[in-house]
Design a protein around this motif. Structure first.
Motif, PDB file in Angstrom:
ATOM      1  N   VAL A 177     -13.332  11.279 -13.038  1.00 16.12           N
ATOM      2  CA  VAL A 177     -12.522  10.928 -11.873  1.00 16.12           C
ATOM      3  C   VAL A 177     -11.706   9.664 -12.146  1.00 16.12           C
ATOM      4  CG1 VAL A 177     -12.580  10.298  -9.437  1.00 16.12           C
ATOM      5  CG2 VAL A 177     -14.108  12.052 -10.286  1.00 16.12           C
ATOM      6  N   LEU A 178     -12.334   8.692 -12.803  1.00 18.85           N
ATOM      7  CA  LEU A 178     -11.629   7.430 -13.116  1.00 18.85           C
ATOM      8  C   LEU A 178     -10.398   7.673 -13.977  1.00 18.85           C
ATOM      9  CD1 LEU A 178     -14.275   4.698 -13.958  1.00 18.85           C
ATOM     10  CD2 LEU A 178     -12.174   4.342 -12.692  1.00 18.85           C
ATOM     11  N   ILE A 179     -10.563   8.455 -15.045  1.00 20.35           N
ATOM     12  CA  ILE A 179      -9.438   8.707 -15.953  1.00 20.35           C
ATOM     13  C   ILE A 179      -8.328   9.416 -15.184  1.00 20.35           C
ATOM     14  CG2 ILE A 179      -8.671   9.915 -18.029  1.00 20.35           C
ATOM     15  CD1 ILE A 179     -11.547   9.693 -19.067  1.00 20.35           C
ATOM     16  N   CYS A 180      -8.671  10.505 -14.496  1.00 14.10           N
ATOM     17  CA  CYS A 180      -7.654  11.296 -13.815  1.00 14.10           C
ATOM     18  C   CYS A 180      -6.967  10.501 -12.717  1.00 14.10           C
ATOM     19  CB  CYS A 180      -8.275  12.550 -13.210  1.00 14.10           C
ATOM     20  SG  CYS A 180      -8.920  13.663 -14.443  1.00 14.10           S
ATOM     21  N   SER A 181      -7.764   9.798 -11.894  1.00 11.40           N
ATOM     22  CA  SER A 181      -7.132   9.102 -10.775  1.00 11.40           C
ATOM     23  C   SER A 181      -6.293   7.936 -11.281  1.00 11.40           C
ATOM     24  CB  SER A 181      -8.176   8.632  -9.762  1.00 11.40           C
ATOM     25  OG  SER A 181      -8.993   7.651 -10.333  1.00 11.40           O
ATOM     26  N   ASN A 182      -6.776   7.220 -12.302  1.00  8.75           N
ATOM     27  CA  ASN A 182      -5.971   6.130 -12.871  1.00  8.75           C
ATOM     28  C   ASN A 182      -4.653   6.663 -13.418  1.00  8.75           C
ATOM     29  OD1 ASN A 182      -7.551   3.979 -12.294  1.00  8.75           O
ATOM     30  ND2 ASN A 182      -7.949   3.381 -14.392  1.00  8.75           N
ATOM     31  N   LEU A 183      -4.725   7.789 -14.129  1.00  9.97           N
ATOM     32  CA  LEU A 183      -3.525   8.360 -14.735  1.00  9.97           C
ATOM     33  C   LEU A 183      -2.511   8.757 -13.659  1.00  9.97           C
ATOM     34  CD1 LEU A 183      -2.229   9.352 -17.409  1.00  9.97           C
ATOM     35  CD2 LEU A 183      -3.272  11.573 -16.964  1.00  9.97           C
ATOM     36  N   VAL A 184      -2.983   9.501 -12.668  1.00 12.41           N
ATOM     37  CA  VAL A 184      -2.073  10.001 -11.632  1.00 12.41           C
ATOM     38  C   VAL A 184      -1.515   8.848 -10.797  1.00 12.41           C
ATOM     39  CG1 VAL A 184      -1.931  11.401  -9.547  1.00 12.41           C
ATOM     40  CG2 VAL A 184      -3.107  12.282 -11.554  1.00 12.41           C
ATOM     41  N   ALA A 191      -4.341   4.904   1.452  1.00 12.62           N
ATOM     42  CA  ALA A 191      -4.509   6.288   1.912  1.00 12.62           C
ATOM     43  C   ALA A 191      -4.153   7.261   0.794  1.00 12.62           C
ATOM     44  CB  ALA A 191      -3.643   6.538   3.141  1.00 12.62           C
ATOM     45  N   ALA A 192      -3.051   6.979   0.094  1.00 12.99           N
ATOM     46  CA  ALA A 192      -2.630   7.860  -0.999  1.00 12.99           C
ATOM     47  C   ALA A 192      -3.673   7.881  -2.109  1.00 12.99           C
ATOM     48  CB  ALA A 192      -1.282   7.404  -1.539  1.00 12.99           C
ATOM     49  N   TYR A 193      -4.211   6.696  -2.449  1.00 16.03           N
ATOM     50  CA  TYR A 193      -5.232   6.637  -3.518  1.00 16.03           C
ATOM     51  C   TYR A 193      -6.444   7.471  -3.126  1.00 16.03           C
ATOM     52  CZ  TYR A 193      -2.686   2.481  -5.124  1.00 16.03           C
ATOM     53  OH  TYR A 193      -1.739   1.622  -5.553  1.00 16.03           O
ATOM     54  N   ILE A 194      -6.893   7.296  -1.882  1.00 16.28           N
ATOM     55  CA  ILE A 194      -8.109   8.004  -1.455  1.00 16.28           C
ATOM     56  C   ILE A 194      -7.891   9.516  -1.511  1.00 16.28           C
ATOM     57  CG2 ILE A 194      -9.621   8.450   0.536  1.00 16.28           C
ATOM     58  CD1 ILE A 194     -10.348   5.876  -0.713  1.00 16.28           C
ATOM     59  N   VAL A 195      -6.690   9.960  -1.093  1.00 20.36           N
ATOM     60  CA  VAL A 195      -6.413  11.399  -1.142  1.00 20.36           C
ATOM     61  C   VAL A 195      -6.482  11.899  -2.584  1.00 20.36           C
ATOM     62  CG1 VAL A 195      -4.647  13.166  -0.796  1.00 20.36           C
ATOM     63  CG2 VAL A 195      -5.057  11.466   0.973  1.00 20.36           C
ATOM     64  N   ILE A 196      -5.862  11.161  -3.490  1.00 17.86           N
ATOM     65  CA  ILE A 196      -5.854  11.578  -4.898  1.00 17.86           C
ATOM     66  C   ILE A 196      -7.277  11.581  -5.458  1.00 17.86           C
ATOM     67  CG2 ILE A 196      -5.105  10.912  -7.217  1.00 17.86           C
ATOM     68  CD1 ILE A 196      -2.542   9.804  -5.804  1.00 17.86           C
ATOM     69  N   VAL A 237     -15.866   7.373  -2.432  1.00 16.32           N
ATOM     70  CA  VAL A 237     -15.860   6.008  -1.918  1.00 16.32           C
ATOM     71  C   VAL A 237     -16.513   5.034  -2.892  1.00 16.32           C
ATOM     72  CG1 VAL A 237     -15.671   6.537   0.514  1.00 16.32           C
ATOM     73  CG2 VAL A 237     -17.904   6.613  -0.568  1.00 16.32           C
ATOM     74  N   ASN A 238     -16.662   5.462  -4.158  1.00 12.54           N
ATOM     75  CA  ASN A 238     -17.185   4.564  -5.177  1.00 12.54           C
ATOM     76  C   ASN A 238     -16.167   3.453  -5.403  1.00 12.54           C
ATOM     77  OD1 ASN A 238     -17.837   3.367  -7.705  1.00 12.54           O
ATOM     78  ND2 ASN A 238     -19.056   5.160  -8.208  1.00 12.54           N
ATOM     79  N   CYS A 239     -16.615   2.212  -5.207  1.00 10.39           N
ATOM     80  CA  CYS A 239     -15.632   1.122  -5.236  1.00 10.39           C
ATOM     81  C   CYS A 239     -15.074   0.878  -6.637  1.00 10.39           C
ATOM     82  CB  CYS A 239     -16.187  -0.143  -4.637  1.00 10.39           C
ATOM     83  SG  CYS A 239     -17.941  -0.288  -4.780  1.00 10.39           S
ATOM     84  N   ILE A 240     -15.781   1.316  -7.696  1.00 11.60           N
ATOM     85  CA  ILE A 240     -15.226   1.121  -9.038  1.00 11.60           C
ATOM     86  C   ILE A 240     -13.880   1.824  -9.134  1.00 11.60           C
ATOM     87  CG2 ILE A 240     -15.534   1.595 -11.489  1.00 11.60           C
ATOM     88  CD1 ILE A 240     -18.530   1.637 -11.020  1.00 11.60           C
ATOM     89  N   ILE A 241     -13.833   3.043  -8.616  1.00  8.31           N
ATOM     90  CA  ILE A 241     -12.633   3.854  -8.788  1.00  8.31           C
ATOM     91  C   ILE A 241     -11.469   3.293  -7.975  1.00  8.31           C
ATOM     92  CG2 ILE A 241     -11.688   6.151  -8.347  1.00  8.31           C
ATOM     93  CD1 ILE A 241     -14.674   7.056  -9.170  1.00  8.31           C
ATOM     94  N   LEU A 242     -11.746   2.946  -6.721  1.00  8.21           N
ATOM     95  CA  LEU A 242     -10.683   2.362  -5.900  1.00  8.21           C
ATOM     96  C   LEU A 242     -10.256   1.008  -6.470  1.00  8.21           C
ATOM     97  CD1 LEU A 242      -8.973   3.002  -3.516  1.00  8.21           C
ATOM     98  CD2 LEU A 242     -10.593   1.801  -2.061  1.00  8.21           C
ATOM     99  N   ALA A 243     -11.238   0.234  -6.969  1.00 12.85           N
ATOM    100  CA  ALA A 243     -10.908  -1.085  -7.516  1.00 12.85           C
ATOM    101  C   ALA A 243      -9.989  -0.959  -8.721  1.00 12.85           C
ATOM    102  CB  ALA A 243     -12.186  -1.825  -7.905  1.00 12.85           C
ATOM    103  N   ARG A 244     -10.270  -0.001  -9.601  1.00 15.47           N
ATOM    104  CA  ARG A 244      -9.420   0.164 -10.796  1.00 15.47           C
ATOM    105  C   ARG A 244      -8.044   0.678 -10.394  1.00 15.47           C
ATOM    106  NH1 ARG A 244     -10.960  -3.525 -13.249  1.00 15.47           N
ATOM    107  NH2 ARG A 244      -9.543  -3.004 -14.948  1.00 15.47           N
ATOM    108  N   ALA A 245      -7.983   1.536  -9.384  1.00 17.48           N
ATOM    109  CA  ALA A 245      -6.694   2.048  -8.934  1.00 17.48           C
ATOM    110  C   ALA A 245      -5.844   0.905  -8.397  1.00 17.48           C
ATOM    111  CB  ALA A 245      -6.905   3.106  -7.848  1.00 17.48           C
ATOM    112  N   GLU A 246      -6.455   0.080  -7.561  1.00 23.38           N
ATOM    113  CA  GLU A 246      -5.725  -0.996  -6.907  1.00 23.38           C
ATOM    114  C   GLU A 246      -5.375  -2.121  -7.887  1.00 23.38           C
ATOM    115  OE1 GLU A 246      -4.580  -1.361  -3.937  1.00 23.38           O
ATOM    116  OE2 GLU A 246      -4.405  -3.517  -3.595  1.00 23.38           O
TER     117      GLU A 246
END
Lengths: 203, 203
Positions: free
Chosen positions: B51-58, B73-78, B110-119
């Motif tokens: 999930v991290l790789i894909c969401s970071n890439l997109v 909102a967009a990040y959470i949807v992705i 809602v894993n904060c690692i993923i949202l944190a890396r996105a942001e």
């Protein structure tokens, strides 16, 4: 002035259109993955149920869903035990017993158990399909020393905490009372349902 | 050559300097809940890394399209889209693992690692470094989870990857429980801080 009043409006439009697009594309992709995986997931579910049915009733060669609609069973201690399904176990054309899938509430949620009941209303075998009990504590209900006690018992099994179990008694697991009592409730409910099914068959 | 060096730099950042679990203290809930056995930890780590790789890439590809005001909102949807996909895929192809991880796979949303890396990373950097960042953060998370899980599985269940270790000696169930998880995690964080401090002192 005109451009000032126009800007927030177009901004909101831009925000919502972008967000809608992102959500739409994501939904399409998820739908595509779902289309690929849904048949596989359904097949696995059916296979698992079929395997569990076979495991609790090895002598039967076919299982017939009876479409049970009697609703929940209330256990002796007043708790509701949902009945998920009832199957007639057949060997050739002869009914050898039935299988009841129950989901009593344990410590960590529903424990799905399939109970095989022989034609004379005794427990043939039990099988836990899924559970989310505490690892290392509640999961002790998977030990043969615990679930093995139920084999051959008939409706109205009582649970005791210590001492030597009498004819229709089983020993609950100390420290995992909630999980083991839930299992006991499930088996008793299955026996109650089986009684009505088997009774109906003989008439 | 240059690319390799930068990959190593990324790896060092994700695994040691900015380890998401031991240093940033992100994603504590899945860490404690899924580190009861090494197999669970590896499964959780792999799913989160995907999930991290894909969401970071997109998110990095869309960083100029996603409006600032609705970015979360967009990040959470992705992220939710990818999590649902991996959840369905795991249910279809590795049902045993999917069963034992249960609710914690959908909770990757809602894993904060993923949202944190996105942001903090993907929204400001190019796609390739973002994907790399996702990969190395994922590796860091998986390794941290595996360390905690190894200790907890050996002490708490007396097994490693399901193999019996001590021939029936009763395990210290405490370590399979949340309290034991906190203890082991605390010791690991202390160890990592100690090593980092010592290294800093030598400079």
């Amino acid at each position: 002035m005109a451009s000032l009043s126009k800007k927030p409006k177009s901004d909101i439009l831009r925000l919502s259109v972008t967000l809608c697009l992102i959500a739409g594309i994501t939904a399409l992709l998820v739908a595509a993955v779902n289309a690929v995986t849904a048949p596989e997931i359904a097949r696995r579910g059916e296979l698992k149920t079929a395997q569990s049915l076979k495991a609790v009733m090895p002598e039967a060669d076919s299982f017939e869903d009876c479409g049970y609609s009697g609703g929940d069973i209330t256990s002796a201690d007043g708790k509701q035990v949902p009945i998920d399904g009832v199957w007639l176990a057949k060997s050739g054309n002869e009914t050898v017993g039935c299988c009841v899938k129950v989901s009593p509430k344990g410590y960590g949620g529903a424990i799905e158990i399939i109970v095989g009941v022989t034609g004379d209303g005794k427990v043939a075998a039990t099988q836990i399909v899924s559970m989310s009990e505490t690892s290392g504590i509640g999961t002790k209900i998977q030990n043969p020393e615990f679930y093995g006690q139920f084999v051959g018992k008939s409706a109205g099994i009582a649970g005791i905490k210590g001492g030597t179990p009498l004819k229709n008694e089983v020993q609950t697991i100390s420290g995992a009372t909630k999980s083991s009592s839930a299992f006991l409730r499930g088996v008793n409910a299955a026996l109650t349902v089986a009684e009505s099914i088997n009774g109906g068959e003989q008439k | 050559m240059k690319e390799r060096v930068s990959f190593l730099a990324f790896l060092k950042n994700g695994v040691i300097d900015n380890n998401p679990t031991f240093v940033q203290l992100l994603g504590m809930c899945p860490t404690l809940a899924t580190s009861t056995s090494l197999l669970n930890a590896l499964g959780m780590g792999a799913a989160a890394t995907f999930v991290l790789i894909c969401s970071n890439l997109v998110i990095s590809l869309l960083r100029k399209i996603i409006p600032q005001k609705v970015r979360i909102a967009a990040y959470i949807v992705i992220i939710a889209g990818f999590v649902t996909m991996i959840d369905l895929l795991m249910q279809a192809f590795v049902p045993a693992l999917s069963n034992s991880l249960g609710l914690f796979i959908p909770l990757i949303v809602v894993n904060c690692i993923i949202l944190a890396r996105a942001e903090s990373y993907a929204s400001k950097n190019k796609p390739l470094p973002s994907a790399l960042d996702g990969l190395t953060m994922g590796i860091g998370f998986t390794l941290a989870l595996s360390c905690v899980a190894t200790v907890r599985e050996i002490l708490g269940s007396g097994t490693i990857l399901g193999f019996e270790l001590f021939g029936g000696v009763a395990p210290l169930t405490l370590f399979a429980l949340p309290a034991g998880g906190f203890l082991v995690l605390g010791f690991f964080i202390a160890l990592v801080q100690f090593l980092k401090d010592r290294k800093g002192g030598e400079k």
